[in-house]
Design a protein around this motif. Sequence first.
Motif, PDB file in Angstrom:
ATOM      1  N   LYS A  29      -7.097  -1.283   0.064  1.00 40.22           N
ATOM      2  CA  LYS A  29      -6.160  -0.349   0.328  1.00 40.22           C
ATOM      3  C   LYS A  29      -6.495   1.277  -0.033  1.00 40.22           C
ATOM      4  CE  LYS A  29      -2.861  -3.150   1.910  1.00 40.22           C
ATOM      5  NZ  LYS A  29      -2.729  -3.366   3.148  1.00 40.22           N
ATOM      6  N   SER A  52      -6.845   6.998  -2.476  1.00 39.77           N
ATOM      7  CA  SER A  52      -6.282   7.659  -1.182  1.00 39.77           C
ATOM      8  C   SER A  52      -5.050   8.057  -1.488  1.00 39.77           C
ATOM      9  CB  SER A  52      -6.117   6.626  -0.170  1.00 39.77           C
ATOM     10  OG  SER A  52      -5.163   5.533  -0.560  1.00 39.77           O
ATOM     11  N   LEU A  55       1.952   5.185   0.071  1.00 43.90           N
ATOM     12  CA  LEU A  55       3.311   5.638   0.870  1.00 43.90           C
ATOM     13  C   LEU A  55       4.220   4.666   1.195  1.00 43.90           C
ATOM     14  CD1 LEU A  55       1.403   8.034   3.500  1.00 43.90           C
ATOM     15  CD2 LEU A  55       2.471   8.420   1.382  1.00 43.90           C
ATOM     16  N   LYS A  83       0.589   3.619  12.182  1.00 48.37           N
ATOM     17  CA  LYS A  83      -0.057   2.322  11.881  1.00 48.37           C
ATOM     18  C   LYS A  83       0.347   1.176  12.613  1.00 48.37           C
ATOM     19  CE  LYS A  83      -0.027   0.610   7.882  1.00 48.37           C
ATOM     20  NZ  LYS A  83      -0.941  -0.032   6.657  1.00 48.37           N
TER      21      LYS A  83
HETATM   22  N1  COA Z   1      -0.748   4.608   1.319  1.00 47.68           N
HETATM   23  C1  COA Z   1      -0.336   3.431   1.778  1.00 47.68           C
HETATM   24  N2  COA Z   1      -1.215   2.662   2.476  1.00 47.68           N
HETATM   25  C2  COA Z   1      -2.611   3.184   2.417  1.00 47.68           C
HETATM   26  C3  COA Z   1      -2.999   4.411   1.845  1.00 47.68           C
HETATM   27  C4  COA Z   1      -1.866   5.257   1.251  1.00 47.68           C
HETATM   28  N3  COA Z   1      -2.248   6.193   0.563  1.00 47.68           N
HETATM   29  N4  COA Z   1      -4.097   4.509   1.974  1.00 47.68           N
HETATM   30  C5  COA Z   1      -4.661   3.672   2.369  1.00 47.68           C
HETATM   31  N5  COA Z   1      -3.817   2.696   2.911  1.00 47.68           N
HETATM   32  C6  COA Z   1      -3.883   1.412   3.435  1.00 47.68           C
HETATM   33  C7  COA Z   1      -3.756   1.574   5.000  1.00 47.68           C
HETATM   34  O1  COA Z   1      -2.361   1.646   5.618  1.00 47.68           O
HETATM   35  C8  COA Z   1      -4.540   0.453   5.406  1.00 47.68           C
HETATM   36  O2  COA Z   1      -3.702  -0.456   5.283  1.00 47.68           O
HETATM   37  P1  COA Z   1      -3.793  -1.708   6.348  1.00 47.68           P
HETATM   38  O3  COA Z   1      -4.870  -2.629   6.299  1.00 47.68           O
HETATM   39  O4  COA Z   1      -2.568  -2.818   5.922  1.00 47.68           O
HETATM   40  O5  COA Z   1      -3.643  -1.502   7.638  1.00 47.68           O
HETATM   41  C9  COA Z   1      -5.483   0.117   4.339  1.00 47.68           C
HETATM   42  O6  COA Z   1      -5.100   0.962   3.283  1.00 47.68           O
HETATM   43  C10 COA Z   1      -6.958   0.709   4.795  1.00 47.68           C
HETATM   44  O7  COA Z   1      -6.697   2.260   5.210  1.00 47.68           O
HETATM   45  P2  COA Z   1      -7.013   2.511   6.593  1.00 47.68           P
HETATM   46  O8  COA Z   1      -6.200   3.643   7.136  1.00 47.68           O
HETATM   47  O9  COA Z   1      -7.213   1.246   7.386  1.00 47.68           O
HETATM   48  O10 COA Z   1      -8.600   3.109   6.231  1.00 47.68           O
HETATM   49  P3  COA Z   1      -9.059   4.568   6.997  1.00 47.68           P
HETATM   50  O11 COA Z   1     -10.407   4.610   6.575  1.00 47.68           O
HETATM   51  O12 COA Z   1      -8.701   4.479   8.442  1.00 47.68           O
HETATM   52  O13 COA Z   1      -8.214   5.653   6.498  1.00 47.68           O
HETATM   53  C11 COA Z   1      -6.973   7.026   4.867  1.00 47.68           C
HETATM   54  C12 COA Z   1      -8.230   5.952   5.201  1.00 47.68           C
HETATM   55  C13 COA Z   1      -7.069   7.101   3.426  1.00 47.68           C
HETATM   56  C14 COA Z   1      -7.695   8.373   5.745  1.00 47.68           C
HETATM   57  C15 COA Z   1      -5.799   6.786   5.582  1.00 47.68           C
HETATM   58  O14 COA Z   1      -5.406   5.205   5.227  1.00 47.68           O
HETATM   59  C16 COA Z   1      -4.753   7.548   5.053  1.00 47.68           C
HETATM   60  O15 COA Z   1      -4.586   8.624   5.655  1.00 47.68           O
HETATM   61  N6  COA Z   1      -4.057   7.166   4.073  1.00 47.68           N
HETATM   62  C17 COA Z   1      -2.570   7.925   3.752  1.00 47.68           C
HETATM   63  C18 COA Z   1      -3.398   9.086   2.878  1.00 47.68           C
HETATM   64  C19 COA Z   1      -2.136   9.974   2.158  1.00 47.68           C
HETATM   65  O16 COA Z   1      -1.467  10.416   2.656  1.00 47.68           O
HETATM   66  N7  COA Z   1      -1.951   9.953   0.826  1.00 47.68           N
HETATM   67  C20 COA Z   1      -0.852  10.458   0.027  1.00 47.68           C
HETATM   68  C21 COA Z   1      -1.432  11.676  -0.030  1.00 47.68           C
HETATM   69  S1  COA Z   1      -0.015  12.665  -0.808  1.00 47.68           S
END
Ligand code: COA
Length: 386
Positions: free
Chosen positions: A152, A190, A194, A383
Amino acid sequence: MAAVIRLLSPWRFDRLVRASKAARMPCVELHSTAALMAASVEEFNAAKEKLGALKKDPGNEVKFKIYALFKQPICTTTKYWLLIFLIFLYFYTIICHQMSPKQQYVDLISSLVGTEAPAVAAQPTGSTKGFQTLLMSTEDNITTIRLNRPEKKNAITVEMYNELIEALDLAGKDDSVITVITGSGDYYCSGNDLNNFRKIPEGGVEKMAKDSGELLKRYVKAYIDFPKPLIGVINGPAVGVSVTLLGLFDDVYATERATFHTPFSQLGQSPEGCSSYLFPKIMGAAKASEMLLFNKKLTAAQACEVGLVTEVFPESSFQSEVWTRLRAYAKLPRNSLALSKQLIRGVEKEKLHAINDAEVERLMERWLSDECMQAIVSFFQAKSKL
Ligand code: COA
């Protein structure tokens, strides 16, 4: 001795000078120290009287010689008495203390121990504490806290926040010299998971915002109050709260692959981790605004340029170079490092707590706003479309 002191007085010197003037340089006869030291007190006094009777100025060179010749026996005498005094002091010390050297040793050490306030309480090293979301271990005087949800991207759940608070508390109290936070897998972190927003308790969203606010406040407080050097080893991209907190780290080492992103306004939220104060202070208001208001993602090199990151390393040698350096840091004296860090950070501690409070207050409002709720819904909708 009184006579010697009188001879040294300026008044006496003036008289000698006047005397030597009158005698047309008879004092050249006095230039030999051996001759002077061999002379009796009577001869010496007689010479003084003769000098007093001199009528002609013997010149500056001779005056200095006269002064030097008067000074020399005086200094020798002073040195003699000083030597006797030191010998007396030496034997006095030995005689007075020879009876109980061991007791003195014990008393001295006890007094040192009694007055010293430990910078941080000591606990055994080498411990490994079991957590669900973290790996924590201590080795080579370094306590490492590793975020451990690589699948994650090390997103921080409520459980992980609580575990991090506990881990920081333990690390602050153990006998390691420095503490390191890093991530497992390809991401450093990350940010806030959320999904935390989807777990609505019985009291509704207001309760969720209040609980989350209190948790975040405690979490940031653990960094503000952390008592020893805290180092970030940024092994990959960093998002949200994992970036904003970097201002509270003492040094941040990053792989060239790392990026630094704080997409708060994109999520309808606002900055935390004291970044609203520390980012403008570290990088200047304009650069901070690009990050905190306009979601600009920085490369590792850019983050280093603005001062958020200490140094950037090539991905291939990142781990070996950084850990070699950290092991060297961890050989430095523990209390000296902790107390120095506390000096550096202590000045602003109260201010940082106040900023933490204000940021959390603002966030609690934001989490209840339409802007924020819509952004969270969009994240999960995107997602589900994949
Ligand atoms: N909250 C919840 N889930 C998250 C997460 C977050 N901050 N960051 C990563 N994940 C989860 C993804 O949803 C995914 O879950 P899944 O396997 O059940 O689908 C898993 O982690 C892998 O992430 P993924 O999105 O597939 O990898 P990626 O390389 O394509 O993207 C990020 C990585 C971090 C760019 C993307 O997950 C993202 O934008 N996350 C949100 C970041 C964010 O907004 N954080 C809060 C800041 S205030």
